[in-house]
Motif scaffolding. Structure first.
Motif, PDB file in Angstrom:
ATOM      1  N   ALA A  11      39.793  34.601  47.361  1.00 32.88           N
ATOM      2  CA  ALA A  11      38.670  34.599  46.422  1.00 32.88           C
ATOM      3  C   ALA A  11      38.426  33.217  45.827  1.00 32.88           C
ATOM      4  CB  ALA A  11      38.921  35.611  45.317  1.00 32.88           C
ATOM      5  N   GLU A  12      39.482  32.472  45.588  1.00 34.07           N
ATOM      6  CA  GLU A  12      39.315  31.161  44.955  1.00 34.07           C
ATOM      7  C   GLU A  12      38.644  30.135  45.861  1.00 34.07           C
ATOM      8  OE1 GLU A  12      43.250  30.334  43.360  1.00 34.07           O
ATOM      9  OE2 GLU A  12      42.601  31.076  41.387  1.00 34.07           O
ATOM     10  N   ARG A  13      38.426  30.477  47.113  1.00 30.75           N
ATOM     11  CA  ARG A  13      37.637  29.605  48.003  1.00 30.75           C
ATOM     12  C   ARG A  13      36.147  29.725  47.704  1.00 30.75           C
ATOM     13  NH1 ARG A  13      41.136  30.880  53.374  1.00 30.75           N
ATOM     14  NH2 ARG A  13      41.203  32.868  52.362  1.00 30.75           N
ATOM     15  N   ARG A  24      43.289  44.875  31.166  1.00 34.58           N
ATOM     16  CA  ARG A  24      44.700  44.498  31.039  1.00 34.58           C
ATOM     17  C   ARG A  24      45.448  44.473  32.373  1.00 34.58           C
ATOM     18  NH1 ARG A  24      45.668  48.691  26.894  1.00 34.58           N
ATOM     19  NH2 ARG A  24      44.004  48.273  25.451  1.00 34.58           N
ATOM     20  N   THR A  25      44.741  44.272  33.460  1.00 36.27           N
ATOM     21  CA  THR A  25      45.378  44.166  34.769  1.00 36.27           C
ATOM     22  C   THR A  25      44.898  42.889  35.459  1.00 36.27           C
ATOM     23  OG1 THR A  25      43.645  45.440  35.879  1.00 36.27           O
ATOM     24  CG2 THR A  25      45.527  46.683  35.036  1.00 36.27           C
ATOM     25  N   PRO A  26      45.645  42.373  36.424  1.00 35.43           N
ATOM     26  CA  PRO A  26      45.198  41.177  37.141  1.00 35.43           C
ATOM     27  C   PRO A  26      43.832  41.419  37.781  1.00 35.43           C
ATOM     28  CG  PRO A  26      47.478  41.700  37.687  1.00 35.43           C
ATOM     29  CD  PRO A  26      46.941  42.857  36.913  1.00 35.43           C
ATOM     30  N   SER A  27      42.964  40.420  37.671  1.00 33.87           N
ATOM     31  CA  SER A  27      41.619  40.598  38.210  1.00 33.87           C
ATOM     32  C   SER A  27      41.020  39.266  38.630  1.00 33.87           C
ATOM     33  CB  SER A  27      40.706  41.262  37.181  1.00 33.87           C
ATOM     34  OG  SER A  27      40.467  40.386  36.110  1.00 33.87           O
ATOM     35  N   LEU A  28      39.867  39.380  39.257  1.00 35.20           N
ATOM     36  CA  LEU A  28      39.074  38.225  39.664  1.00 35.20           C
ATOM     37  C   LEU A  28      37.688  38.364  39.075  1.00 35.20           C
ATOM     38  CD1 LEU A  28      40.164  38.237  43.393  1.00 35.20           C
ATOM     39  CD2 LEU A  28      40.854  36.564  41.656  1.00 35.20           C
ATOM     40  N   LYS A  29      37.183  37.246  38.544  1.00 31.20           N
ATOM     41  CA  LYS A  29      35.845  37.241  37.970  1.00 31.20           C
ATOM     42  C   LYS A  29      35.078  36.029  38.474  1.00 31.20           C
ATOM     43  CE  LYS A  29      37.116  39.616  33.713  1.00 31.20           C
ATOM     44  NZ  LYS A  29      37.111  39.565  32.229  1.00 31.20           N
ATOM     45  N   VAL A  30      33.760  36.177  38.495  1.00 31.94           N
ATOM     46  CA  VAL A  30      32.866  35.061  38.777  1.00 31.94           C
ATOM     47  C   VAL A  30      31.855  35.030  37.639  1.00 31.94           C
ATOM     48  CG1 VAL A  30      31.394  36.464  40.310  1.00 31.94           C
ATOM     49  CG2 VAL A  30      31.292  33.964  40.403  1.00 31.94           C
ATOM     50  N   ALA A  31      31.669  33.867  37.043  1.00 28.50           N
ATOM     51  CA  ALA A  31      30.761  33.711  35.903  1.00 28.50           C
ATOM     52  C   ALA A  31      31.060  34.749  34.821  1.00 28.50           C
ATOM     53  CB  ALA A  31      29.305  33.807  36.367  1.00 28.50           C
TER      54      ALA A  31
END
Length: 107
Positions: A11-13, A24-31
């Motif tokens: 995802a970080e690409r 409260r859990t690990p996640s990925l966000k954009v903007a």
């Protein structure tokens, strides 16, 4: 078998992705908007946003890597078993989840 760290690396690409928490859990966000979340609920799995047609197709294909719970009925998200998912397909799903939430200027 992909790990959470590999999900994050994939995802970080993509532009402006941040690894953070959501519910409260690990996640990925954009903007600032979530598109993936590592669930700690009993059923576990990685929640990824998707459109309802894609969700229906993934569930209908019979692949045990994809499932849902009643909580997600009618919602554009799919649950993914990281121990069973094909890494290439997971990459495509992560990219699509990102596109759903990313602002137009990033696409």
């Amino acid at each position: 078998m992909p790990t959470w760290d590999e999900v994050v690396a994939t995802a970080e690409r993509l532009p402006e992705v941040e690894a953070t928490t959501w519910y409260r859990t690990p996640s990925l966000k954009v903007a600032g908007k979530g598109f993936a979340r590592l669930r700690t609920e009993a059923e576990g799995g990685l929640m990824l946003l998707c459109d309802l047609d894609e969700k229906a197709a993934l569930l209908a294909c019979g692949d045990p890597a994809f499932y849902t719970t009643r909580h997600y009925d009618g919602h554009g998200s799919i649950l993914v078993d990281l121990e069973k998912v094909d890494p290439g397909q997971l990459t495509e799903l992560i990219e699509e989840a990102w596109r759903i939430r990313a602002p137009a200027r990033l696409k």
